[in-house]
Design a protein around this motif. Structure first.
Motif: not given
Length: 264
Positions: A167-193
């Motif tokens: 959750t962002l600390d700016d409650p009035d921000a306009r969200l565009v998108g979000a993604t998880w980053l693995d420990p290496a800093g790479r974007e992953v749409a869905d972390p492995p189960s």
């Protein structure tokens, strides 16, 4: 019970205003301006008077267009004063696109656009009802295009990486998108189960989702959020107003040109 809860129905009704009011302006004020003149044949009388057609039309567009802009600004002032009373001062004028289009200069710009669209439609069809239909449809399409497709591109989204929370600390921000980053800093749409099993929550509970997020953070994952901060409120307001105003000028010019070329 606070006023915000007691008047939720009224607040929801006001949420339709950004779409409904411009559509009404275009349909009942813009479309009949010239469409009714053509339909009834009264344009022949009005345009054979001492005043030239160009001046007659310029006065009509300037006076009514000015009234439309003044009405939009009055609505903006009213809503800006009204909202804090019912919402305990909570400001969601940027993140909530419905509220965004009811405050600032946005209402005036949308009303002017709808008026110009209705007027141009009247010169196109020379009948009131088809012009009204085009004005309503045009406002709906423009609202969808700007709000849903283009507004996120008024500026490059900011990016922040969160740890321990999603959750962002700016409650009035306009969200565009979000993604998880693995420990290496790479974007992953869905972390492995296999990293952190996720269980489905029942009802309104979010306990399993929170536990899953906590597990991912514990395994070195981070959460990247792309958003527009609330400090961009006026930048977005003026950008949208400029787009609508330029379009209104183009539509007004089209209406004038068609009127001067087709006087009979």
């Amino acid at each position: 019970m606070g006023l915000g809860e007691r008047y939720d129905a009224v607040y929801t009704l006001f949420g339709w205003m950004p779409l409904v009011l411009p559509a009404l302006i275009g349909a009942f004020w813009g479309a009949p301006l010239l469409g009714r003149e053509y339909e009834r044949g009264t344009h022949r009388l009005a345009w054979t008077q001492a005043m030239p057609v160009g001046r007659w039309l310029a006065v009509k567009l300037a006076v009514l267009g000015g009234a439309v802009v003044a009405g939009g600004l009055a609505l903006s002032a009213m809503v800006s004063l009204w909202r804090p009373v019912f919402r305990d001062g909570i400001d969601s004028a940027f993140g909530n696109v419905g509220v965004f289009n009811m405050v600032g200069v946005a209402p005036a710009a949308w009303w002017l656009f709808a008026f110009a669209l209705g007027t141009a439609a009247g010169t196109l069809f020379r009948r009131t009802l088809p012009a009204m239909a085009l004005a309503v449809a045009g406002v709906a399409v423009a609202m969808f295009t700007l709000v849903t497709l283009l507004s996120d591109h008024y500026a490059e989204p900011a990016r922040t990486v969160l740890t321990g929370t999603v959750t962002l600390d700016d409650p009035d921000a306009r969200l565009v998108g979000a993604t998880w980053l693995d420990p290496a800093g790479r974007e992953v749409a869905d972390p492995p189960s296999s990293v952190c099993p996720r269980r489905v929550d029942a009802g309104r509970s979010s306990r399993n989702a929170e536990a899953w997020q906590e597990c991912l953070f514990g395994k070195g994952y981070h959460y990247a959020v792309f958003y527009h901060p609330s400090s961009r409120f006026w930048r977005f307001q003026w950008t949208e107003a400029a787009i609508l105003t330029l379009t209104s000028v183009a539509l007004g010019g089209l209406a004038v040109r068609r009127t001067l070329r087709r006087r009979v």
